[in-house]
Design an enzyme around this catalytic site. Sequence first.
Site, PDB file in Angstrom:
ATOM      1  N   SER A 237     -16.916  -3.350  32.365  1.00 35.52           N
ATOM      2  CA  SER A 237     -18.319  -3.756  32.431  1.00 35.52           C
ATOM      3  C   SER A 237     -18.373  -5.211  31.996  1.00 35.52           C
ATOM      4  O   SER A 237     -17.411  -5.724  31.396  1.00 35.52           O
ATOM      5  CB  SER A 237     -19.129  -2.888  31.466  1.00 35.52           C
ATOM      6  OG  SER A 237     -20.384  -3.463  31.200  1.00 35.52           O
ATOM      7  N   TYR A 250     -20.311   1.663  23.367  1.00 33.23           N
ATOM      8  CA  TYR A 250     -20.054   1.296  24.769  1.00 33.23           C
ATOM      9  C   TYR A 250     -19.317  -0.046  24.835  1.00 33.23           C
ATOM     10  O   TYR A 250     -18.306  -0.187  25.531  1.00 33.23           O
ATOM     11  CB  TYR A 250     -21.387   1.210  25.512  1.00 33.23           C
ATOM     12  CG  TYR A 250     -21.283   1.056  27.017  1.00 33.23           C
ATOM     13  CD1 TYR A 250     -21.066   2.152  27.835  1.00 33.23           C
ATOM     14  CD2 TYR A 250     -21.430  -0.206  27.620  1.00 33.23           C
ATOM     15  CE1 TYR A 250     -20.990   2.014  29.228  1.00 33.23           C
ATOM     16  CE2 TYR A 250     -21.362  -0.353  28.997  1.00 33.23           C
ATOM     17  CZ  TYR A 250     -21.137   0.756  29.790  1.00 33.23           C
ATOM     18  OH  TYR A 250     -21.071   0.616  31.165  1.00 33.23           O
TER      19      TYR A 250
HETATM   20  P1  NAD Z   1     -23.438   7.660  36.727  1.00 29.92           P
HETATM   21  O1  NAD Z   1     -24.119   8.314  35.601  1.00 29.92           O
HETATM   22  O2  NAD Z   1     -24.141   7.534  38.030  1.00 29.92           O
HETATM   23  O3  NAD Z   1     -22.028   8.359  37.005  1.00 29.92           O
HETATM   24  C1  NAD Z   1     -21.179   8.707  35.975  1.00 29.92           C
HETATM   25  C2  NAD Z   1     -20.361   9.900  36.432  1.00 29.92           C
HETATM   26  O4  NAD Z   1     -19.402  10.195  35.406  1.00 29.92           O
HETATM   27  C3  NAD Z   1     -21.206  11.163  36.609  1.00 29.92           C
HETATM   28  O5  NAD Z   1     -20.914  11.754  37.850  1.00 29.92           O
HETATM   29  C4  NAD Z   1     -20.797  12.054  35.455  1.00 29.92           C
HETATM   30  O6  NAD Z   1     -20.862  13.434  35.749  1.00 29.92           O
HETATM   31  C5  NAD Z   1     -19.380  11.594  35.238  1.00 29.92           C
HETATM   32  N1  NAD Z   1     -18.899  11.920  33.906  1.00 29.92           N
HETATM   33  C6  NAD Z   1     -19.518  11.728  32.719  1.00 29.92           C
HETATM   34  N2  NAD Z   1     -18.764  12.221  31.721  1.00 29.92           N
HETATM   35  C7  NAD Z   1     -17.650  12.715  32.291  1.00 29.92           C
HETATM   36  C8  NAD Z   1     -16.504  13.373  31.784  1.00 29.92           C
HETATM   37  N3  NAD Z   1     -16.353  13.607  30.476  1.00 29.92           N
HETATM   38  N4  NAD Z   1     -15.548  13.732  32.650  1.00 29.92           N
HETATM   39  C9  NAD Z   1     -15.687  13.524  33.975  1.00 29.92           C
HETATM   40  N5  NAD Z   1     -16.758  12.920  34.515  1.00 29.92           N
HETATM   41  C10 NAD Z   1     -17.732  12.528  33.670  1.00 29.92           C
HETATM   42  O7  NAD Z   1     -23.032   6.233  36.167  1.00 29.92           O
HETATM   43  P2  NAD Z   1     -22.447   4.926  36.862  1.00 29.92           P
HETATM   44  O8  NAD Z   1     -23.391   3.841  36.594  1.00 29.92           O
HETATM   45  O9  NAD Z   1     -22.010   5.170  38.237  1.00 29.92           O
HETATM   46  O10 NAD Z   1     -21.186   4.673  35.907  1.00 29.92           O
HETATM   47  C11 NAD Z   1     -19.851   4.749  36.347  1.00 29.92           C
HETATM   48  C12 NAD Z   1     -19.010   3.820  35.495  1.00 29.92           C
HETATM   49  O11 NAD Z   1     -19.440   2.477  35.705  1.00 29.92           O
HETATM   50  C13 NAD Z   1     -19.112   4.073  33.996  1.00 29.92           C
HETATM   51  O12 NAD Z   1     -17.841   3.933  33.410  1.00 29.92           O
HETATM   52  C14 NAD Z   1     -20.023   2.971  33.527  1.00 29.92           C
HETATM   53  O13 NAD Z   1     -19.812   2.640  32.180  1.00 29.92           O
HETATM   54  C15 NAD Z   1     -19.599   1.866  34.458  1.00 29.92           C
HETATM   55  N6  NAD Z   1     -20.572   0.778  34.587  1.00 29.92           N
HETATM   56  C16 NAD Z   1     -21.831   1.041  35.043  1.00 29.92           C
HETATM   57  C17 NAD Z   1     -22.722  -0.021  35.149  1.00 29.92           C
HETATM   58  C18 NAD Z   1     -24.119   0.175  35.648  1.00 29.92           C
HETATM   59  O14 NAD Z   1     -24.942  -0.746  35.493  1.00 29.92           O
HETATM   60  N7  NAD Z   1     -24.458   1.310  36.241  1.00 29.92           N
HETATM   61  C19 NAD Z   1     -22.343  -1.309  34.806  1.00 29.92           C
HETATM   62  C20 NAD Z   1     -21.044  -1.516  34.343  1.00 29.92           C
HETATM   63  C21 NAD Z   1     -20.172  -0.463  34.239  1.00 29.92           C
END
Ligand code: NAD
Length: 355
Positions: A237, A250
């Site tokens: 991130s 985080y």
């Molecule tokens: P999201 O909530 O849409 O998806 C997250 C997914 O991870 C979900 O399908 C959930 O079921 C799964 N998950 C959660 N805990 C889990 C576990 N213990 N085992 C297996 N699966 C699990 O979120 P997203 O925004 O798509 O996030 C995905 C990644 O991107 C994360 O690592 C997040 O930190 C990172 N990220 C997101 C953003 C943003 O702005 N959305 C920015 C930077 C980084």
Amino acid sequence: AALGAPAYLLKIMPHVDGSLRICELVRYRMTEINLKGAWSGPGALDLHPRTRWRRWPRCRCSRWCRPCTSSPTPRCRWARWLSITSAETNLLELTMQLKDKIALITGAASGIGNEIAVEFAREGAKVCIADLSLEAGQAAAAKINQAGGRAMAVAMNVTDEAQVDSGVAKTVQAWGGLDVLISNAGIQIISSLVELKFADWKRLLAVHVDGAFLTTRAAMRAMIAAKRGGSIIYMGSVHSHEASPLKAPYVTAKHGLLGLAKVVAKEGAAAGIRSNVICPGFVRTPLVEKQIPEQAKELHISEAEVVRNVMLKETVDGEFTTTQDVARLAVFLAAFPTNALTGQSVVVSHGWFMQ
Ligand code: NAD
């Protein structure tokens, strides 16, 4: 021309650096995404010489699609959708960046991970969707399969050693190896440090850091055994480089992934395993939608102010990063052929953070 490209493709070449990018042309045509930037000139628009669906009673791409009358292969279906000939399909196949690569993506039932799975499948990869809920994973895999890709699902809580090892083993067994791991599963907890419960601190670190370790270990074991290298990509991130209030675990976890990726780059190099971190800015996924009201409450501001003054304040254009932006970068990193690009983090954040 060496690839036997049809003449109309060769006419389309005004990329900024003047080079022919047939593969990109085909891909853009396939996904029907908006052409912009370098592709906005008239040449780029010539990309749609044939947009009509041809009513073929059966597929003509006998070379690849046999037998295809009852159940067309992905290539066959794409060829039909694109309404292109067998020779052109040949080119299409050649230009897929992840053709026949096997990729396991954690947290791929939703958000960024899901978009990566879709994009990888479009690029010819076989994808395994690993997520907490098997039903959600199977639904995501079914959508990819219906669109002509190749996907399967496994139930995997990334904090559970046995589930991780068994999910990776099932993928290897189903498809004969593992070439790419995207360690993406994640959660967010909004709280000030002084109010943060120890259990919440441990819960977040378990998903992001323990999960990254367990999936990495299982993937590296499979990649080393298969002796054909691989690519391990972590979803970091901007918070791998920057801090924000209310996100102590985080920010800690995302910084930690940079260290893990560097160790994997060093330990994996001899086996041809590369490791990199993608660092997105804010992307409107369920993870972010949930935290907008939470941040508004904690900071005593409106939700619109959270978006404008907290999330997008430092970007160059006030824009969210999209899941598609992140997925394209994941394809690029996964397809990169050598150890020249390893141990790095790449930020995709509309300029919020500049390295
Ligand atoms: P999201 O909530 O849409 O998806 C997250 C997914 O991870 C979900 O399908 C959930 O079921 C799964 N998950 C959660 N805990 C889990 C576990 N213990 N085992 C297996 N699966 C699990 O979120 P997203 O925004 O798509 O996030 C995905 C990644 O991107 C994360 O690592 C997040 O930190 C990172 N990220 C997101 C953003 C943003 O702005 N959305 C920015 C930077 C980084």
